[in-house]
Design an enzyme around this catalytic site. Structure first.
Site, short mmCIF file in Angstrom:
data_model
loop_
_atom_site.label_atom_id
_atom_site.label_comp_id
_atom_site.label_asym_id
_atom_site.label_seq_id
_atom_site.Cartn_x
_atom_site.Cartn_y
_atom_site.Cartn_z
N ASP A 30 -24.73 35.35 97.50
CA ASP A 30 -23.88 34.16 97.46
C ASP A 30 -24.48 33.05 98.30
O ASP A 30 -25.22 33.30 99.27
CB ASP A 30 -22.48 34.49 98.00
N LYS A 31 -24.15 31.83 97.96
CA LYS A 31 -24.64 30.66 98.68
C LYS A 31 -24.45 30.81 100.19
O LYS A 31 -25.36 30.51 100.98
CB LYS A 31 -23.93 29.41 98.18
#
Length: 315
Positions: A143-144
């Site tokens: 995830d970012k």
């Protein structure tokens, strides 16, 4: 109109666990590609059963033998960018990098540049493998706002080998996490995993149908109101650790999607110190997909995670 530029075809057998699944969904996971790229193959007539081209909605049956031909990728919209790249291992087939929190893995709407893929295109000359041109070498993702170790395939042989390792769960993946409360000294989650029935951007373990998700959790240290955990994955579903802990009542500290803002001053200081979900992919270890040698890269949690730990110690 020009003919589709197909790559060499091959037979693919449908395993029992894929019985009843949509063709595009299963084939994307099987090939380690995005669903949109596999749909491009299907639209061009690249996937057939008994000489009949299939549609993306085709429901698979166990033991079917599909004839699959990938397409040569169109010119990539992702441009090489000279961005910082923290390389922890590299040879002719593989690259293991430490992705910082805040960096998106591949270009997407709203993130056309500044991604890990943009940095990789500047650093690596990828072998033409007929994969998704917006995700060269990417076989898994973070995830970012999750930091940590990520492996990238530079050659087709490496990509196919890594996809097989992920499918058979033969890759060791350990995460550091800070979670609210105390989930216990050690516990395992073995659940279904699927889209949340009401919140479509979220996932849930409380679903009637979904994929199996397995996470093993061990407590490293307990604080007032929170715990430092080591989480080991058997499977790698989207948001898996975040979902398992949140559904058990112990969401990740500062998780804006699955968590809640704490009213406790000490926990609030930890949330402010990290400013993103307190999750870090610390260890990635596996047998090299080409040479068979053991590859292991471990990266300690970054400064923001350490600052959150310090805030919890002082609480």
């Amino acid at each position: 109109m020009s003919e589709p530029a197909f790559l060499a075809g091959r037979w693919v057998s449908v395993p029992p666990e894929a019985d009843g699944l949509r063709l595009d969904k299963w084939l994307a996971e099987h090939e380690g590609l995005s669903r949109s790229e596999v749909q491009r193959w299907i639209r061009a007539g690249g996937v057939s059963l008994e000489d009949v081209a299939l549609t993306a909605k085709h429901r698979l049956r166990a033991d079917q033998r599909l004839w699959v031909r990938g397409l040569r990728p169109p010119p990539s919209a992702a441009e090489p960018e000279e961005l910082p790249l923290d390389v922890r291992f590299e040879d002719e087939h593989l690259l293991l990098v430490h992705k910082p929190a805040g960096m998106v893995v591949h270009p997407a709407p709203g993130h056309p540049s500044g991604t890990l893929v943009n940095a990789l295109l500047h650093h690596v000359r990828f072998e033409d493998e007929g994969g998704d041109p917006t995700r060269p070498g990417i076989v898994h993702r973070l995830d970012k706002d999750t930091s940590g170790v990520l492996v990238v395939a530079k050659t087709r042989a490496a990509r196919e080998g890594l996809v097989a390792l992920f499918q058979t769960h033969d890759i060791e993946r350990r995460y550091d996490a800070l979670a609210l409360g105390d989930p216990g000294e050690a516990r395992s989650f073995d659940t279904l995993h699927g889209r949340h029935p009401r919140h479509r951007k979220r996932f849930s373990s409380r679903v009637e149908r979904g994929k199996r998700a397995v996470t093993h959790v061990r407590r490293v240290r307990r604080f007032r109101g929170a715990s430092h955990l080591h989480c080991t994955l058997e499977t790698g579903r989207t948001h898996q650790i975040r979902v398992h802990l949140a559904d058990a009542g112990h969401p990740i500290v500062a998780d804006a999607v699955y968590g809640r803002r704490s009213k406790d001053p000490g926990l609030r200081r930890a949330e402010l110190a990290i400013g993103r979900q307190a999750l870090h992919a610390a260890l990635l270890a596996f047998a090299h997909p080409v040479s068979g040698a053991r590859v292991a890269v471990e990266v300690p949690p970054p400064a923001d995670f350490a600052a959150a730990l310090e805030a919890l110690q002082d609480a």
